[in-house]
Design a protein around this motif. Structure first.
Motif, PDB file in Angstrom:
ATOM      1  N   UNK A   1      12.870 -45.608 -61.776  1.00 18.01           N
ATOM      2  CA  UNK A   1      12.941 -46.384 -60.533  1.00 18.01           C
ATOM      3  C   UNK A   1      12.082 -45.698 -59.482  1.00 18.01           C
ATOM      4  N   UNK A   5      11.163 -40.219 -51.289  1.00 16.13           N
ATOM      5  CA  UNK A   5      11.340 -38.785 -51.520  1.00 16.13           C
ATOM      6  C   UNK A   5      10.789 -37.959 -50.376  1.00 16.13           C
ATOM      7  N   UNK A  15       8.115 -42.421 -54.666  1.00 20.04           N
ATOM      8  CA  UNK A  15       7.734 -41.816 -55.945  1.00 20.04           C
ATOM      9  C   UNK A  15       8.536 -42.434 -57.071  1.00 20.04           C
ATOM     10  N   UNK A  17      10.991 -41.911 -59.942  1.00 19.57           N
ATOM     11  CA  UNK A  17      11.991 -40.891 -60.269  1.00 19.57           C
ATOM     12  C   UNK A  17      12.851 -41.398 -61.421  1.00 19.57           C
ATOM     13  N   UNK A  18      13.567 -40.494 -62.110  1.00 20.86           N
ATOM     14  CA  UNK A  18      14.433 -40.936 -63.210  1.00 20.86           C
ATOM     15  C   UNK A  18      15.501 -41.892 -62.696  1.00 20.86           C
ATOM     16  N   UNK A  19      15.887 -42.863 -63.525  1.00 20.66           N
ATOM     17  CA  UNK A  19      16.949 -43.795 -63.155  1.00 20.66           C
ATOM     18  C   UNK A  19      18.265 -43.041 -62.990  1.00 20.66           C
ATOM     19  N   UNK A  20      19.101 -43.473 -62.039  1.00 19.75           N
ATOM     20  CA  UNK A  20      20.423 -42.845 -61.919  1.00 19.75           C
ATOM     21  C   UNK A  20      21.315 -43.246 -63.091  1.00 19.75           C
ATOM     22  N   UNK A  21      22.245 -42.357 -63.443  1.00 19.12           N
ATOM     23  CA  UNK A  21      23.164 -42.621 -64.538  1.00 19.12           C
ATOM     24  C   UNK A  21      24.590 -42.476 -64.026  1.00 19.12           C
ATOM     25  N   UNK A  22      25.545 -43.021 -64.752  1.00 15.07           N
ATOM     26  CA  UNK A  22      26.956 -42.843 -64.422  1.00 15.07           C
ATOM     27  C   UNK A  22      27.341 -41.423 -64.835  1.00 15.07           C
ATOM     28  N   UNK A  53      14.993 -29.810 -49.931  1.00 15.79           N
ATOM     29  CA  UNK A  53      14.043 -29.353 -50.943  1.00 15.79           C
ATOM     30  C   UNK A  53      13.071 -30.473 -51.226  1.00 15.79           C
ATOM     31  N   UNK A  54      11.832 -30.086 -51.596  1.00 15.26           N
ATOM     32  CA  UNK A  54      10.846 -31.073 -51.989  1.00 15.26           C
ATOM     33  C   UNK A  54      11.385 -31.867 -53.165  1.00 15.26           C
ATOM     34  N   UNK A  55      11.351 -33.180 -53.039  1.00  7.55           N
ATOM     35  CA  UNK A  55      11.859 -34.023 -54.122  1.00  7.55           C
ATOM     36  C   UNK A  55      13.193 -34.661 -53.816  1.00  7.55           C
ATOM     37  N   UNK A  56      13.877 -34.235 -52.739  1.00  2.71           N
ATOM     38  CA  UNK A  56      15.169 -34.844 -52.389  1.00  2.71           C
ATOM     39  C   UNK A  56      14.951 -36.307 -52.024  1.00  2.71           C
ATOM     40  N   UNK A  57      15.870 -37.157 -52.498  1.00  4.19           N
ATOM     41  CA  UNK A  57      15.750 -38.592 -52.235  1.00  4.19           C
ATOM     42  C   UNK A  57      16.526 -38.915 -50.978  1.00  4.19           C
TER      43      UNK A  57
ATOM     44  N   UNK B 322      19.502 -37.956 -59.437  1.00  3.83           N
ATOM     45  CA  UNK B 322      18.069 -38.017 -59.641  1.00  3.83           C
ATOM     46  C   UNK B 322      17.322 -37.401 -58.464  1.00  3.83           C
ATOM     47  N   UNK B 324      12.955 -36.521 -56.916  1.00  5.74           N
ATOM     48  CA  UNK B 324      11.525 -36.590 -57.144  1.00  5.74           C
ATOM     49  C   UNK B 324      11.010 -35.271 -57.690  1.00  5.74           C
ATOM     50  N   UNK B 325       9.695 -35.145 -57.724  1.00  3.35           N
ATOM     51  CA  UNK B 325       9.069 -33.944 -58.261  1.00  3.35           C
ATOM     52  C   UNK B 325       9.423 -32.729 -57.420  1.00  3.35           C
ATOM     53  N   UNK B 345      16.555 -38.939 -70.031  1.00  6.33           N
ATOM     54  CA  UNK B 345      15.351 -39.743 -70.236  1.00  6.33           C
ATOM     55  C   UNK B 345      14.331 -38.987 -71.071  1.00  6.33           C
TER      56      UNK B 345
END
Lengths: 60, 350
Positions: A1, A5, A15, A17-22, A53-57, B322, B324-325, B345
């Motif tokens: 998805x 970010x 960006x 990013x991996x799909x969220x999971x349960x 942190x870099x990458x936080x959504x 989840x 990002x990079x 994944x």
């Protein structure tokens, strides 16, 4: 998805990013149509929160 | 609303509808903030005095070096005195603001030694000023003696694990939180000691030995690990649990938790009181390494996790979600490692 970010101070990017999971029995995965940031996210955006942190959504 | 008499509404002091009805809470139920502050010990107060003395002398030397120089027999050394003054202010500031006072007390000792060396070499040939230099030498010598005594006292206490210890190596923790469960439910959850490591972050594990005694293993953020046996001393169902470490434990630890009905019959106020003293011996681990720099903050977070756990059954977290990079530095931290979703994944793709 795709997700909004945080990549640095005043650096937000959409960006892939991996799909969220349960993860827990009471989790829910919701499809959203659009995203943005709100006034309270401005502290994160402007770099006042040291634990970002870099990458936080941001957002949902 | 004034004038509206509702017997179910919770009362408070100054409520116009309940004039005459209000009863002050019994002393044992008073908020902790009503209790007198812990008295500062002799060591803490003498540390404060030395701190303010340092700042006073430092300011004098910094702002009026010539006058100070004349007083101590070094009239020509303004620059040097200014430097000495700055150093004194730094020592004093450190002593007054830092929790661990030992290095700052020793810095005062080193400063005194430097002052003694300077005084000995004061070049003034005139008699009156020479007398002043000798006087200054005597004063600095006396202050140095006091500083050395304070430092030794401080250091010795750290290794003894004695009474009140200046420098944050002893922790008093008082925290309270309101929880949306009855006091009986909160008590029952807490009394089952196996639940404690789920919300007390520094507590790694508890092994229950019998009805009253259990073995606690504590692991701090600094990687330090301490174990001790703990005994429950007070066990009043639905009201109070108190415990302390057994004689001869490496860490002296005592604590109590109180469960009070919240106003209006809505929930329970949990009051946590904990007291730690560091392990014996120089080889013992510092409390700061074990608890982090803020034992009260840790306890507050512990109570919040307890609230989340008992009200909802889980502790909310963003770990495993989840992201990002990550940056190369971020990938080194636990939060930065690939989320569980990402790993799943990756496994599917490969």
């Amino acid at each position: 998805m795709r997700a909004n970010c945080w990549n640095g101070i005043t650096d937000l990017r959409i960006e892939e990013v991996p799909d969220p999971r349960i993860l827990n029995p009471r989790d829910v995965v919701i499809r959203i149509s659009s995203t943005a940031i709100c006034g309270s996210d401005l502290h994160l955006y402007d770099g006042f929160i040291p634990t970002m942190m870099k990458g936080d959504i941001l957002g949902p | 609303m004034a004038g509206h008499h509702d017997p179910e509404r919770p009362r408070f002091a100054g409520d116009p509808d309940s004039a005459g009805d209000y009863q002050a809470p019994a002393p044992e139920n008073l908020r902790l903030s009503y209790l007198p502050r812990r008295e500062r010990s002799f060591d803490e107060r003498s540390g404060d005095t030395l701190g303010w003395l340092s700042i006073g002398l430092g300011l004098a030397a910094l702002l009026a070096p010539r006058a100070v120089g004349k007083a101590i027999g070094l009239p020509e050394h303004s620059g040097l005195l200014r430097a000495v003054g700055a150093r004194e202010i730094a020592s004093g500031a450190g002593l007054l603001t830092q929790r661990d006072r030992t290095p700052w007390l020793w810095s005062r000792v080193i400063g005194d030694a430097m002052d003694l060396a300077l005084d000995r070499h004061s070049p003034s040939p005139q008699q009156p000023l020479r007398g002043r230099a000798v006087g200054a030498l005597a004063v600095v010598g006396a202050v140095a003696a006091i500083d050395i005594a304070a430092s030794l006292r401080q250091s010795r206490r750290r290794s003894d694990g004695g009474e009140v210890i200046v420098g944050g190596h002893e922790a008093f923790v008082e925290q309270a939180l309101i929880i949306n469960k009855s006091p009986q439910e909160c008590y029952a959850y807490w009394r089952d000691l196996a639940h404690l490591p789920a919300f007390i972050r520094t507590l790694h594990s508890i092994t229950i030995k019998d009805d009253r005694v259990s073995r606690w293993v504590m692991k701090g953020p600094g990687g330090a690990s301490v174990e001790w046996d703990s005994e429950i001393t007070v066990d009043r169902p639905g009201e109070r649990i108190a415990w302390h470490s057994l004689e001869g434990s490496t860490v002296t630890h005592a604590g109590s938790v109180r469960f009070e009905p919240a106003p209006g019959g809505r929930g329970c106020i949990v009051r946590l009181l904990m007291h730690y003293r560091p392990p014996m011996g120089r080889a013992g681990v510092g409390l700061a390494k074990l608890m982090g720099r803020d034992p009260n903050g840790e306890a507050r977070e512990d109570l919040r996790r307890f609230k989340a756990l008992i009200e909802t059954g889980e502790i909310p977290t963003t770990r495993g979600q989840s992201s990002g990079q990550r940056s190369w530095l971020g990938r080194l931290t636990p939060e930065g490692r690939k989320s569980r979703a990402g790993r799943i994944l990756e496994e599917r793709a490969s």
